[in-house]
Design a protein around this motif. Structure first.
Motif, PDB file in Angstrom:
ATOM      1  N   VAL A   1      42.568  35.797  31.747  1.00  0.00           N
ATOM      2  CA  VAL A   1      42.752  36.389  33.080  1.00  0.00           C
ATOM      3  C   VAL A   1      41.549  36.059  33.961  1.00  0.00           C
ATOM      4  CG1 VAL A   1      42.876  38.586  34.339  1.00  0.00           C
ATOM      5  CG2 VAL A   1      44.307  38.226  32.310  1.00  0.00           C
ATOM      6  N   HIS A   2      40.362  36.103  33.373  1.00  0.00           N
ATOM      7  CA  HIS A   2      39.124  35.777  34.097  1.00  0.00           C
ATOM      8  C   HIS A   2      39.221  34.377  34.725  1.00  0.00           C
ATOM      9  CE1 HIS A   2      34.488  35.685  34.066  1.00  0.00           C
ATOM     10  NE2 HIS A   2      34.855  34.471  34.448  1.00  0.00           N
ATOM     11  N   GLU A   3      39.660  33.412  33.925  1.00  0.00           N
ATOM     12  CA  GLU A   3      39.750  32.039  34.456  1.00  0.00           C
ATOM     13  C   GLU A   3      40.799  31.951  35.564  1.00  0.00           C
ATOM     14  OE1 GLU A   3      37.286  30.471  33.730  1.00  0.00           O
ATOM     15  OE2 GLU A   3      36.758  31.618  31.940  1.00  0.00           O
ATOM     16  N   LEU A   4      41.929  32.631  35.392  1.00  0.00           N
ATOM     17  CA  LEU A   4      42.972  32.603  36.422  1.00  0.00           C
ATOM     18  C   LEU A   4      42.498  33.290  37.698  1.00  0.00           C
ATOM     19  CD1 LEU A   4      46.123  33.442  34.269  1.00  0.00           C
ATOM     20  CD2 LEU A   4      45.430  31.201  35.146  1.00  0.00           C
ATOM     21  N   TYR A   5      41.662  34.315  37.532  1.00  0.00           N
ATOM     22  CA  TYR A   5      41.177  35.061  38.695  1.00  0.00           C
ATOM     23  C   TYR A   5      40.194  34.227  39.512  1.00  0.00           C
ATOM     24  CZ  TYR A   5      40.271  39.295  41.399  1.00  0.00           C
ATOM     25  OH  TYR A   5      40.189  40.215  42.422  1.00  0.00           O
ATOM     26  N   HIS A   6      39.646  33.176  38.914  1.00  0.00           N
ATOM     27  CA  HIS A   6      38.782  32.264  39.668  1.00  0.00           C
ATOM     28  C   HIS A   6      39.577  31.441  40.687  1.00  0.00           C
ATOM     29  CE1 HIS A   6      34.803  32.776  38.167  1.00  0.00           C
ATOM     30  NE2 HIS A   6      35.072  32.457  36.923  1.00  0.00           N
ATOM     31  N   VAL A   7      40.878  31.321  40.498  1.00  0.00           N
ATOM     32  CA  VAL A   7      41.680  30.500  41.415  1.00  0.00           C
ATOM     33  C   VAL A   7      41.715  31.188  42.784  1.00  0.00           C
ATOM     34  CG1 VAL A   7      43.977  29.574  41.891  1.00  0.00           C
ATOM     35  CG2 VAL A   7      43.066  29.541  39.548  1.00  0.00           C
TER      36      VAL A   7
ATOM     37  N   THR B   1      29.264  34.030  41.602  1.00  0.00           N
ATOM     38  CA  THR B   1      30.713  34.067  41.454  1.00  0.00           C
ATOM     39  C   THR B   1      31.112  35.300  40.650  1.00  0.00           C
ATOM     40  OG1 THR B   1      30.470  31.704  41.217  1.00  0.00           O
ATOM     41  CG2 THR B   1      32.660  32.580  40.878  1.00  0.00           C
ATOM     42  N   HIS B   2      30.250  35.647  39.684  1.00  0.00           N
ATOM     43  CA  HIS B   2      30.575  36.741  38.764  1.00  0.00           C
ATOM     44  C   HIS B   2      29.883  38.028  39.183  1.00  0.00           C
ATOM     45  CE1 HIS B   2      31.173  33.131  36.116  1.00  0.00           C
ATOM     46  NE2 HIS B   2      32.338  33.722  36.080  1.00  0.00           N
ATOM     47  N   THR B   3      30.475  38.722  40.138  1.00  0.00           N
ATOM     48  CA  THR B   3      29.939  40.018  40.543  1.00  0.00           C
ATOM     49  C   THR B   3      30.496  41.085  39.602  1.00  0.00           C
ATOM     50  OG1 THR B   3      31.825  40.305  42.005  1.00  0.00           O
ATOM     51  CG2 THR B   3      29.842  39.347  42.977  1.00  0.00           C
TER      52      THR B   3
HETATM   53 ZN    ZN Z   1      33.919  32.764  35.271  1.00  0.00          ZN
END
Ligand code: ZN
Length: 280
Positions: A131-137, A158-160
């Motif tokens: 989910v983390h990787e998809l949320y980067h989109v 990027t990672h708050t």
């Molecule tokens: Zn990340």
């Protein structure tokens, strides 16, 4: 043998279909592939790479004389571009790489996730990573999501903390929504468990493994003369590949410390998409 990246892909389709916060993600434009990452070495479990970032502003590298501070050398001017990846005629917007076997051996104690998810549910840590990787989109630009700091301005990181909280909320909502457990069953086994059950672990890679499509530098055809420097270093004329297609994708077997090509007959039928013991 289990085709691990195919299972991740089917899970991605299910997550996206059930999650309004990820409705902008088109799974047909996301390509999941595998990289090698040992379980006992530090490194990412997975990474999201955007292929839609625009070309960079023209730039050059430079070196200064340590004593005088004067410009001693600079490179030619160049721009940095994204390669193009097309699958079934469709342009891929993001690559998601999964580090095998490291991803399979992720546990809750590896990360901040221990405080977030219940004990004994290591598969939740893996679901969180996907989910983390998809949320980067990025919902708007097709690049990487820009995060917002507490004061509303774009965050440097990027990672708050908010990014992690959003991901945890999506994971909980997805699980609470009662998805078919068969879709994420493969997350329940570590690497050894997968090998015992399936005889081996394979994943889609690019043919030039371990290489994969990455941004490349291209020399500017019209070179500005400035700034002047005693020496101009050429941009290497290495032939960077600009276009990749499904013909560049192959399956590879992943072992704890190495990988190997799969022989003919070990590969699944083209288009095989069954669950949960699909392929190979
Ligand atoms: Zn990340």
């Amino acid at each position: 043998m289990i085709d691990y990246t195919l299972h991740v892909r089917l899970l991605v389709e299910d997550i996206v279909a059930r999650t309004p916060a990820l409705a902008h993600v088109d799974p047909r434009r996301v390509l999941v592939f595998a990289r090698h990452g040992r379980s006992d070495a530090h490194g990412a479990f997975a990474t999201c790479h955007s292929l839609m970032l625009p070309a960079s502003e023209p730039a050059y590298y430079f070196w200064r004389d340590r004593r005088t501070g004067a410009l001693s050398r600079r490179s030619e001017w160049f721009v940095t571009r994204s390669p193009e990846v097309r699958v079934a005629g469709r342009r891929i917007s993001h690559l998601v790489s999964i580090a095998l076997p490291r991803f399979c051996d992720q546990t809750l104690t590896d990360t901040h996730k221990e405080r977030v998810y219940e004990r004994g549910e290591a598969w939740m840590a893996k679901l969180d990573t996907i989910v983390h990787e998809l949320y980067h989109v990025d919902p708007h630009e097709g690049g990487i999501r820009r995060t917002v700091a507490a004061d509303g301005r774009p965050a440097v990181q990027t990672h708050t903390p908010q990014f992690f909280r959003d991901v945890q909320r999506i994971v909980r909502e997805y699980v609470a929504g009662g998805p078919d457990p068969a879709v994420r069953e493969f997350l329940g086994l570590d690497f050894e468990g997968l090998v015992k059950r399936h005889g081996g672990v394979a994943g889609t890679v690019f043919r030039d493994f371990p290489a994969f499509p990455q941004r490349y530098r291209e020399r500017l055809a019209d070179q500005p003369r400035a700034p002047r420097a005693p020496q101009i270093v050429p941009v290497p004329p290495r032939p960077h590949r600009r276009l990749f297609t499904e013909a560049d994708l192959v399956l590879r077997e992943f072992l704890p410390n190495s990988t190997r090509r799969l022989q003919r007959g070990q590969t699944p039928e083209p288009g095989t998409r069954s669950l949960p013991d699909s392929g190979l």
